[in-house]
Motif scaffolding. Structure first.
Motif, PDB file in Angstrom:
ATOM      1  N   SER A 267       0.835  -1.204   0.000  1.00 38.12           N
ATOM      2  CA  SER A 267       0.000   0.000   0.000  1.00 38.12           C
ATOM      3  C   SER A 267       0.866   1.249   0.000  1.00 38.12           C
ATOM      4  N   GLY A 268       0.398   2.260  -0.715  1.00 34.93           N
ATOM      5  CA  GLY A 268       1.121   3.530  -0.731  1.00 34.93           C
ATOM      6  C   GLY A 268       0.322   4.604  -1.428  1.00 34.93           C
ATOM      7  N   SER A 269       0.928   5.759  -1.571  1.00 38.79           N
ATOM      8  CA  SER A 269       0.382   6.980  -2.192  1.00 38.79           C
ATOM      9  C   SER A 269      -0.404   7.838  -1.225  1.00 38.79           C
ATOM     10  N   ALA A 270      -0.855   7.253  -0.127  1.00 38.88           N
ATOM     11  CA  ALA A 270      -1.626   7.977   0.888  1.00 38.88           C
ATOM     12  C   ALA A 270      -1.517   7.165   2.174  1.00 38.88           C
ATOM     13  N   PRO A 271      -1.790   7.788   3.328  1.00 39.56           N
ATOM     14  CA  PRO A 271      -1.648   7.036   4.585  1.00 39.56           C
ATOM     15  C   PRO A 271      -2.653   5.892   4.713  1.00 39.56           C
ATOM     16  N   LEU A 289       2.029  -4.370   3.457  1.00 37.21           N
ATOM     17  CA  LEU A 289       3.350  -3.742   3.503  1.00 37.21           C
ATOM     18  C   LEU A 289       3.187  -2.304   3.020  1.00 37.21           C
ATOM     19  N   GLU A 290       3.306  -1.363   3.939  1.00 34.34           N
ATOM     20  CA  GLU A 290       3.144   0.045   3.551  1.00 34.34           C
ATOM     21  C   GLU A 290       4.482   0.654   3.216  1.00 34.34           C
ATOM     22  N   ARG A 291       4.487   1.379   2.121  1.00 34.63           N
ATOM     23  CA  ARG A 291       5.705   2.070   1.693  1.00 34.63           C
ATOM     24  C   ARG A 291       5.346   3.524   1.368  1.00 34.63           C
ATOM     25  N   TYR A 292       6.370   4.346   1.190  1.00 40.33           N
ATOM     26  CA  TYR A 292       6.154   5.780   0.969  1.00 40.33           C
ATOM     27  C   TYR A 292       6.994   6.235  -0.217  1.00 40.33           C
ATOM     28  N   GLY A 293       6.381   7.042  -1.071  1.00 37.03           N
ATOM     29  CA  GLY A 293       7.130   7.540  -2.223  1.00 37.03           C
ATOM     30  C   GLY A 293       6.561   8.841  -2.714  1.00 37.03           C
ATOM     31  N   MET A 294       7.159   9.342  -3.771  1.00 35.04           N
ATOM     32  CA  MET A 294       6.707  10.576  -4.404  1.00 35.04           C
ATOM     33  C   MET A 294       6.986  10.495  -5.891  1.00 35.04           C
ATOM     34  N   THR A 295       6.265  11.267  -6.652  1.00 35.90           N
ATOM     35  CA  THR A 295       6.530  11.335  -8.088  1.00 35.90           C
ATOM     36  C   THR A 295       7.987  11.737  -8.330  1.00 35.90           C
ATOM     37  N   GLU A 296       8.464  12.715  -7.591  1.00 35.69           N
ATOM     38  CA  GLU A 296       9.810  13.243  -7.814  1.00 35.69           C
ATOM     39  C   GLU A 296      10.919  12.274  -7.414  1.00 35.69           C
ATOM     40  N   THR A 297      10.580  11.275  -6.627  1.00 32.65           N
ATOM     41  CA  THR A 297      11.642  10.456  -6.029  1.00 32.65           C
ATOM     42  C   THR A 297      11.457   8.950  -6.203  1.00 32.65           C
ATOM     43  N   PHE A 313       3.282   3.215  10.237  1.00 33.56           N
ATOM     44  CA  PHE A 313       4.641   3.639   9.870  1.00 33.56           C
ATOM     45  C   PHE A 313       4.911   3.272   8.410  1.00 33.56           C
ATOM     46  N   VAL A 314       5.739   4.063   7.756  1.00 32.95           N
ATOM     47  CA  VAL A 314       6.065   3.757   6.355  1.00 32.95           C
ATOM     48  C   VAL A 314       7.384   2.999   6.226  1.00 32.95           C
ATOM     49  N   GLY A 315       7.994   2.699   7.362  1.00 35.57           N
ATOM     50  CA  GLY A 315       9.196   1.861   7.357  1.00 35.57           C
ATOM     51  C   GLY A 315      10.483   2.648   7.227  1.00 35.57           C
ATOM     52  N   ILE A 371      13.608  18.421  -0.565  1.00 34.69           N
ATOM     53  CA  ILE A 371      12.675  18.692   0.531  1.00 34.69           C
ATOM     54  C   ILE A 371      11.296  18.182   0.119  1.00 34.69           C
ATOM     55  N   THR A 372      10.834  17.118   0.793  1.00 38.55           N
ATOM     56  CA  THR A 372       9.616  16.432   0.317  1.00 38.55           C
ATOM     57  C   THR A 372       8.325  17.197   0.579  1.00 38.55           C
ATOM     58  N   GLY A 373       8.306  18.013   1.625  1.00 37.25           N
ATOM     59  CA  GLY A 373       7.049  18.671   2.019  1.00 37.25           C
ATOM     60  C   GLY A 373       6.240  17.825   2.988  1.00 37.25           C
ATOM     61  N   ASP A 374       6.726  16.617   3.289  1.00 39.10           N
ATOM     62  CA  ASP A 374       6.050  15.755   4.268  1.00 39.10           C
ATOM     63  C   ASP A 374       6.703  15.946   5.632  1.00 39.10           C
ATOM     64  N   MET A 375       5.865  15.954   6.672  1.00 38.35           N
ATOM     65  CA  MET A 375       6.385  16.082   8.034  1.00 38.35           C
ATOM     66  C   MET A 375       6.418  14.691   8.676  1.00 38.35           C
ATOM     67  N   GLY A 388       2.083  14.413   8.919  1.00 41.37           N
ATOM     68  CA  GLY A 388       1.307  15.460   8.262  1.00 41.37           C
ATOM     69  C   GLY A 388       2.076  15.984   7.074  1.00 41.37           C
ATOM     70  N   ARG A 389       1.565  17.083   6.509  1.00 38.22           N
ATOM     71  CA  ARG A 389       2.214  17.646   5.340  1.00 38.22           C
ATOM     72  C   ARG A 389       2.392  19.139   5.532  1.00 38.22           C
ATOM     73  N   GLU A 390       3.579  19.599   5.201  1.00 35.63           N
ATOM     74  CA  GLU A 390       3.821  21.033   5.277  1.00 35.63           C
ATOM     75  C   GLU A 390       3.170  21.707   4.077  1.00 35.63           C
ATOM     76  N   LYS A 391       3.134  20.977   2.935  1.00 36.87           N
ATOM     77  CA  LYS A 391       2.498  21.514   1.725  1.00 36.87           C
ATOM     78  C   LYS A 391       0.978  21.441   1.904  1.00 36.87           C
ATOM     79  N   ASP A 392       0.268  22.438   1.390  1.00 38.24           N
ATOM     80  CA  ASP A 392      -1.188  22.439   1.510  1.00 38.24           C
ATOM     81  C   ASP A 392      -1.734  21.521   0.422  1.00 38.24           C
ATOM     82  N   ILE A 394      -4.192  17.941  -0.469  1.00 32.74           N
ATOM     83  CA  ILE A 394      -5.192  16.944  -0.074  1.00 32.74           C
ATOM     84  C   ILE A 394      -4.901  15.687  -0.889  1.00 32.74           C
ATOM     85  N   ILE A 395      -4.872  14.525  -0.242  1.00 36.39           N
ATOM     86  CA  ILE A 395      -4.713  13.284  -1.018  1.00 36.39           C
ATOM     87  C   ILE A 395      -6.014  12.502  -0.919  1.00 36.39           C
ATOM     88  N   SER A 396      -6.697  12.404  -2.047  1.00 34.14           N
ATOM     89  CA  SER A 396      -8.019  11.770  -2.082  1.00 34.14           C
ATOM     90  C   SER A 396      -7.933  10.506  -2.934  1.00 34.14           C
TER      91      SER A 396
HETATM   92  P1  AMP Z   1       2.639  12.411  -5.565  1.00 34.33           P
HETATM   93  O1  AMP Z   1       3.038  13.807  -5.697  1.00 34.33           O
HETATM   94  O2  AMP Z   1       1.355  12.084  -6.230  1.00 34.33           O
HETATM   95  O3  AMP Z   1       3.703  11.523  -5.967  1.00 34.33           O
HETATM   96  O4  AMP Z   1       2.355  12.175  -4.040  1.00 34.33           O
HETATM   97  C1  AMP Z   1       3.389  12.057  -3.123  1.00 34.33           C
HETATM   98  C2  AMP Z   1       2.872  12.256  -1.745  1.00 34.33           C
HETATM   99  O5  AMP Z   1       2.003  11.194  -1.391  1.00 34.33           O
HETATM  100  C3  AMP Z   1       3.953  12.222  -0.718  1.00 34.33           C
HETATM  101  O6  AMP Z   1       4.661  13.436  -0.635  1.00 34.33           O
HETATM  102  C4  AMP Z   1       3.162  11.906   0.528  1.00 34.33           C
HETATM  103  O7  AMP Z   1       2.570  13.075   1.039  1.00 34.33           O
HETATM  104  C5  AMP Z   1       2.081  10.995  -0.008  1.00 34.33           C
HETATM  105  N1  AMP Z   1       2.345   9.570   0.291  1.00 34.33           N
HETATM  106  C6  AMP Z   1       2.847   8.619  -0.508  1.00 34.33           C
HETATM  107  N2  AMP Z   1       2.910   7.441   0.137  1.00 34.33           N
HETATM  108  C7  AMP Z   1       2.429   7.654   1.388  1.00 34.33           C
HETATM  109  C8  AMP Z   1       2.221   6.846   2.543  1.00 34.33           C
HETATM  110  N3  AMP Z   1       2.501   5.546   2.544  1.00 34.33           N
HETATM  111  N4  AMP Z   1       1.721   7.425   3.651  1.00 34.33           N
HETATM  112  C9  AMP Z   1       1.421   8.740   3.669  1.00 34.33           C
HETATM  113  N5  AMP Z   1       1.577   9.547   2.612  1.00 34.33           N
HETATM  114  C10 AMP Z   1       2.073   9.014   1.491  1.00 34.33           C
END
Ligand code: AMP
Ligand code: MCA
Length: 497
Positions: A267-271, A289-297, A313-315, A371-375, A388-392, A394-396
């Protein structure tokens, strides 16, 4: 081995030639068949002017042929630029003008639209048309350097225009190569693919994990719980956004037995809420298995394959990813346990924003950390928790919506004095977009929402618009969004009961 992305594709096409790569409805494609179609399509694209470094814009329905457009673009040495199928004319106009693509591949129904954007300069075609005229000759892969751009993916911003994140050959190749080891992909895997193929998650993470490891993939046009459940007993892996897992759990047919052949749910892209994580384990015996990523990274952190997959936790950072937590303003690195802005560095981190050197510079620290913008914070075991997120933002349902873009559209209306757009908890989408407006004259929220659809992709349109005589402001006159978020926190709570 990492470097030129197509060389990595080619190595798999050759090593697994006779194995099934992708299934869609009743159709199965072997690795060799996908390679042949890719080579022939690349010839066709080259004849249309798709040369090394040129951009190909793609707004297509999900299909194996659409995926081959991606592979063929990379084989040409060109840059792939996928767009959300939901984007409207004004959104497309911006991307087509900013990225100056040489070719647009679109739906039949969008031909006229693509013909008129960017001053009418674009060559426009469709997937069906491309495949109807495939030459016999395969184009030899055009070699690229590791630092050359392979794809541009647009992400919106807190303010200003969307930014095109330039992902290099090495960014994509190295992240995929690392993930197949980390998540233990093998040719025995069969991945259920219900994500769209215009984001990093569905296109690069899912497809590259399969392609690089010689596994197979089943393409569904979109997420539908019953279709996913039907595939599960013959599959091993699924990747999804939290909404997928919420919807699976809502289906009583999703049982321990149905999930028993699966080895991995990512799972990823949102909490993913700790509640869903636990409910999933209770129902199926699997820990997501939760992971965390971004388009930029690409992918940044992941819960371990073997060790503890910790709910909420995202690990720890993935191999090759340097991750630290810093104070936002000063950039001072914070000690373990303290909450700050998450910053990352590594071979996976993008090259910068397309034609925005200043914007790029402002999002990197002098020592190369992005700087990801994620706290978040790092706990004593090295696990990252995002708080949380420093950037304003919404992830829907795993899709990003920047309030500023929606607010600008509302503020431009003659029947709105001012608007504030917030995210509130939603049982299905995680967060839902809600607009609070101060109307001028007669107010009809539904009509306003309908009108917004012309300019805004459907997922960005507020699920509801609330009218207030006055928006709450602080002493400086700034709208207090925090207060609005609190006030409307239970707006959608009913639906979850
Ligand atoms: P995007 O710009 O569409 O790639 O979205 C990236 C953002 O999605 C990240 O900066 C996080 O805020 C959020 N994100 C991705 N994976 C997770 C996760 N597992 N938990 C919480 N937020 C996440
Ligand atoms: C559709 N709608 C949405 C969403 N999707 N509204 C808000 N948020 C959404 N995500 C709209 C539809 O247009 C429709 O509007 C109404 O909501 C109901 O749609 P529904 O049938 O429920 O939608 P669906 O087709 O089932 O789609 C929901 C979904 C989908 C399955 C959650 O949005 C999805 O596949 N999301 C995944 C996105 C993704 O891949 N994200 C990764 C990007 P109306 O009826 O008014 O027309 S992030 C990334 O890549 C980074 C690197 C990462 O970390 O992964």
């Amino acid at each position: 081995m990492t470097g030129d992305l197509y060389s990595r594709f080619a190595a798999s096409f050759e090593a697994h030639a006779d194995r099934i790569f992708v299934e869609e409805d009743a159709r199965r494609w072997t690795y060799a068949e996908v390679e042949a179609a890719t080579g022939r399509l690349a010839s066709r694209l080259a004849a249309l002017g798709v040369l090394a470094g040129e951009r190909v814009l793609a707004q297509t329905d999900k299909s194996v042929e659409a995926l081959i457009v991606y592979f063929a673009t990379i084989r040409c040495g060109a840059i792939y630029l996928p767009l959300n199928i939901d984007y409207t004319e004004s959104e497309i106009e911006y991307f087509a003008t900013d990225a100056t693509p040489v070719l647009a591949v679109c739906r039949e129904t969008s031909r006229t639209l693509f013909g008129r954007v960017a001053g009418g300069r674009l060559k426009v075609t469709t997937v069906a048309e491309l495949f109807a005229q495939l030459p016999v000759e395969k184009l030899p892969p055009v070699p690229r350097a590791p630092d050359d751009i392979a794809a541009i993916l647009y992400t919106s911003g807190t303010t200003g225009k969307p930014k095109g994140a330039m992902l290099t050959q090495a960014n994509l190749a190295s992240n995929g190569e690392m993930l197949i080891d980390f998540w233990r992909f093998s040719p025995e895997d069969r991945l259920i693919h219900a994500l769209p193929i215009f984001h990093v998650h569905g296109l690069f993470v899912a497809v590259h994990c399969v392609l690089f490891s010689g596994a197979s993939i089943v393409f569904l046009p979109k997420f539908e719980a019953d279709k996913v459940l039907a595939l599960m007993p013959q599959s091993t892996v699924m990747m999804g956004v939290p909404t997928f897992y919420i919807r699976l759990l809502a289906d009583p047919a999703f049982t321990r037995e149905v999930a028993s052949h699966m080895r991995l749910f990512v799972s990823g892209s949102a909490p993913l809420s700790a509640d869903i994580h636990r409910a999933f384990e209770q129902r199926t015996g699997h820990r997501v298995l939760e992971r965390y990523g971004m388009t930029e990274t690409g992918m940044l952190t992941s819960n371990p394959y073997d060790g503890e997959r910790r709910a909420g936790f995202v690990g720890p950072p993935l191999p090759g990813v340097e991750l630290r937590v810093a104070e936002l303003e000063s950039g001072t690195v914070l000690p373990q346990g303290e909450v700050g802005i998450v910053e990352v560095r590594g071979a996976n981190v993008f090259k910068g924003y397309w034609q925005m050197p200043e914007k790029t510079a402002s999002e990197f620290r002098p020592d190369g950390y992005f700087i990801t913008g994620d706290m978040g914070f790092i706990d004593a075991d090295g696990y990252v928790q995002l708080v949380g997120r420093e950037k304003d933002l919404i992830i829907s349902g795993g899709l990003n919506v920047y309030p500023a873009e929606v607010e600008a559209l509302l503020d431009d209306r003659s029947d709105v004095a001012e608007a504030a757009v917030i995210g509130v908890p939603h049982p299905d989408f995680g967060e839902a977009v809600v607009a609070v407006v101060q109307p001028i004259g007669h107010f009809d929220g539904d009509a306003m929402r309908d009108a917004m659809r012309k300019d805004l992709a459907a997922f960005k349109v507020p699920k509801t618009i609330i009218a207030l005589d006055e928006l709450p402001r602080n002493t400086m006159g700034k709208i207090q969004k925090k207060l609005l978020r609190e006030r409307y926190a239970d707006l959608f709570a009913e639906a979850s009961a």
